[in-house]
Design a protein around this motif. Structure first.
Motif, PDB file in Angstrom:
ATOM      1  N   TRP A  15       0.835  -1.348   0.048  1.00 14.22           N
ATOM      2  CA  TRP A  15       0.578  -0.018   0.517  1.00 14.22           C
ATOM      3  C   TRP A  15       1.210   1.445   0.371  1.00 14.22           C
ATOM      4  O   TRP A  15       0.657   2.036  -1.312  1.00 14.22           O
ATOM      5  N   LEU A  16       1.732   1.380   0.865  1.00 13.55           N
ATOM      6  CA  LEU A  16       2.888   1.846   0.930  1.00 13.55           C
ATOM      7  C   LEU A  16       3.464   2.616  -0.641  1.00 13.55           C
ATOM      8  O   LEU A  16       3.450   3.599  -0.588  1.00 13.55           O
ATOM      9  N   GLU A  17       4.013   1.643  -1.506  1.00 13.85           N
ATOM     10  CA  GLU A  17       4.927   1.814  -2.560  1.00 13.85           C
ATOM     11  C   GLU A  17       3.587   2.492  -3.177  1.00 13.85           C
ATOM     12  O   GLU A  17       4.107   3.125  -4.157  1.00 13.85           O
ATOM     13  N   SER A  18       2.211   1.934  -3.245  1.00  9.58           N
ATOM     14  CA  SER A  18       1.629   2.377  -3.866  1.00  9.58           C
ATOM     15  C   SER A  18       1.105   3.828  -4.160  1.00  9.58           C
ATOM     16  O   SER A  18       0.721   4.497  -5.136  1.00  9.58           O
ATOM     17  N   LEU A  35       9.727  13.588   0.440  1.00 11.24           N
ATOM     18  CA  LEU A  35       9.468  12.383   1.553  1.00 11.24           C
ATOM     19  C   LEU A  35       9.920  11.355   0.737  1.00 11.24           C
ATOM     20  O   LEU A  35      10.090  11.277  -1.109  1.00 11.24           O
ATOM     21  N   MET A  36      10.806  10.228   0.827  1.00  4.92           N
ATOM     22  CA  MET A  36      10.619   8.952   0.366  1.00  4.92           C
ATOM     23  C   MET A  36      11.010   7.798   0.616  1.00  4.92           C
ATOM     24  O   MET A  36      10.741   7.707   2.720  1.00  4.92           O
ATOM     25  N   LEU A  37      10.342   6.683   0.654  1.00  4.33           N
ATOM     26  CA  LEU A  37      10.138   5.594   0.342  1.00  4.33           C
ATOM     27  C   LEU A  37      11.436   4.597   1.214  1.00  4.33           C
ATOM     28  O   LEU A  37      12.369   4.004   0.094  1.00  4.33           O
ATOM     29  N   THR A  38      11.258   3.949   2.166  1.00  4.85           N
ATOM     30  CA  THR A  38      12.659   3.283   2.353  1.00  4.85           C
ATOM     31  C   THR A  38      12.150   1.490   2.145  1.00  4.85           C
ATOM     32  O   THR A  38      11.219   1.590   2.153  1.00  4.85           O
ATOM     33  N   PRO A  39      13.119   1.460   0.843  1.00  2.00           N
ATOM     34  CA  PRO A  39      12.487   0.421   0.152  1.00  2.00           C
ATOM     35  C   PRO A  39      11.641  -0.936   1.189  1.00  2.00           C
ATOM     36  O   PRO A  39      13.433  -1.024   2.475  1.00  2.00           O
ATOM     37  N   THR A  40      11.924  -1.885   0.470  1.00  4.72           N
ATOM     38  CA  THR A  40      12.213  -3.341   1.635  1.00  4.72           C
ATOM     39  C   THR A  40      12.284  -4.071   0.699  1.00  4.72           C
ATOM     40  O   THR A  40      12.034  -4.326  -0.405  1.00  4.72           O
ATOM     41  N   PHE A  41      12.331  -5.404   1.262  1.00  6.19           N
ATOM     42  CA  PHE A  41      13.584  -6.513   0.654  1.00  6.19           C
ATOM     43  C   PHE A  41      12.947  -8.191   1.304  1.00  6.19           C
ATOM     44  O   PHE A  41      12.953  -7.681   2.258  1.00  6.19           O
ATOM     45  N   PRO A  42      13.069  -8.394   0.296  1.00  9.36           N
ATOM     46  CA  PRO A  42      12.501 -10.172   1.407  1.00  9.36           C
ATOM     47  C   PRO A  42      13.940 -10.752   1.699  1.00  9.36           C
ATOM     48  O   PRO A  42      14.668  -9.896   0.735  1.00  9.36           O
ATOM     49  N   VAL A  43      13.818 -11.288   2.714  1.00 11.36           N
ATOM     50  CA  VAL A  43      15.789 -11.786   3.624  1.00 11.36           C
ATOM     51  C   VAL A  43      16.203 -12.681   2.545  1.00 11.36           C
ATOM     52  O   VAL A  43      15.657 -13.733   3.166  1.00 11.36           O
ATOM     53  N   THR A  44      16.756 -12.351   2.126  1.00 10.76           N
ATOM     54  CA  THR A  44      17.781 -13.789   1.830  1.00 10.76           C
ATOM     55  C   THR A  44      19.217 -13.154   1.914  1.00 10.76           C
ATOM     56  O   THR A  44      19.716 -11.792   1.684  1.00 10.76           O
ATOM     57  N   PRO A  45      20.171 -14.356   1.706  1.00 11.68           N
ATOM     58  CA  PRO A  45      21.366 -13.606   2.300  1.00 11.68           C
ATOM     59  C   PRO A  45      22.117 -12.591   1.128  1.00 11.68           C
ATOM     60  O   PRO A  45      22.663 -11.714   1.606  1.00 11.68           O
TER      61      PRO A  45
END
Length: 227
Positions: A15-18, A35-45
């Motif tokens: 929702w935030l990204e949209s 404003l700057m949206l902090t990116p999110t990532f799935p946790v992988t190595p």
């Protein structure tokens, strides 16, 4: 309006990204900060290493790990579904200090704890880790300008010793009382232990290498590290 109180973390991030994608790149006012949206990532190595070693275009301060199915917790201060981590590479404020440059570390560790009946001190996750003596309790009473405090009174203290194994803290002195407007919850035991280990340099179990081993599944040591 959209009620996100019952939405899981993955839905909230989407929702935030949209919404941010719909914002104009030019601030509505010259005085307004973009404003700057902090990116999110799935946790992988791979993503963990990228976030740690790569310049993401802003000053990093910590990693926030959210369980993708986790919901908002408004009645509890601590949940295992939302964890925060940092070290000296991504944050100069890894150890709490009033020094504006973060170069000077206080001699004693600062903690905020909830004062309970019997002068016992409790963390946000309801772990009783210490107790005030009569002199310290009288000092808190003087600071609150009322009867002997009980219930949810948050006390700022300096700890002279932290025993991680026993979950005990020795209080050296009381430095103040946290007002309701500045603090809602006391420190969690995890935060107190994390700060203590950082101050003592005992970071082998809370290091970035430890995070990488967890992300890998402990299948192999991190490059340059012994398993």
């Amino acid at each position: 309006d959209t009620d996100l109180a019952t939405a899981d973390a993955e839905c909230r991030m989407f929702w935030l990204e949209s919404r941010f994608a719909e914002l104009s790149e030019t601030p509505a006012s010259r005085r307004a900060r973009p404003l700057m949206l902090t990116p999110t990532f799935p946790v992988t190595p791979e993503t963990l290493s990228k976030c740690y070693h790569t310049d993401l275009g802003f000053i990093k301060d910590n990693f926030l790990f959210l369980h993708r199915e986790g919901h908002y917790q408004t009645s509890q201060a601590v949940t295992p579904l939302a964890l925060m981590w940092r070290d000296r590479q991504i944050s100069r404020w890894v150890i709490d200090t009033p020094d504006a440059t973060a170069a000077k570390v206080p001699e004693r560790q600062a903690v905020v704890l909830e004062l309970r009946n019997g002068a016992r001190l409790r963390t946000a996750d309801r772990v009783v880790i210490g107790q005030l003596d009569e002199q310290q309790l009288a000092q808190v009473t003087e600071l609150t300008k009322g009867p002997r405090p009980a219930g949810k009174t948050l006390v700022r203290c300096e700890a002279s010793a932290v025993d991680v194994a026993a979950r005990q803290v020795t209080i050296a002195q009381v430095t103040g009382v946290a007002g309701a407007r500045s603090r809602v919850w006391p420190d969690s035991w995890g935060r107190i232990a994390f700060q203590h280990l950082q101050r003592q340099g005992q970071t082998q179990h809370i290091s970035f290498q430890a995070l990488m081993r967890a992300a890998i599944g402990d299948a192999a040591p991190v490059a340059g590290e012994e398993k």
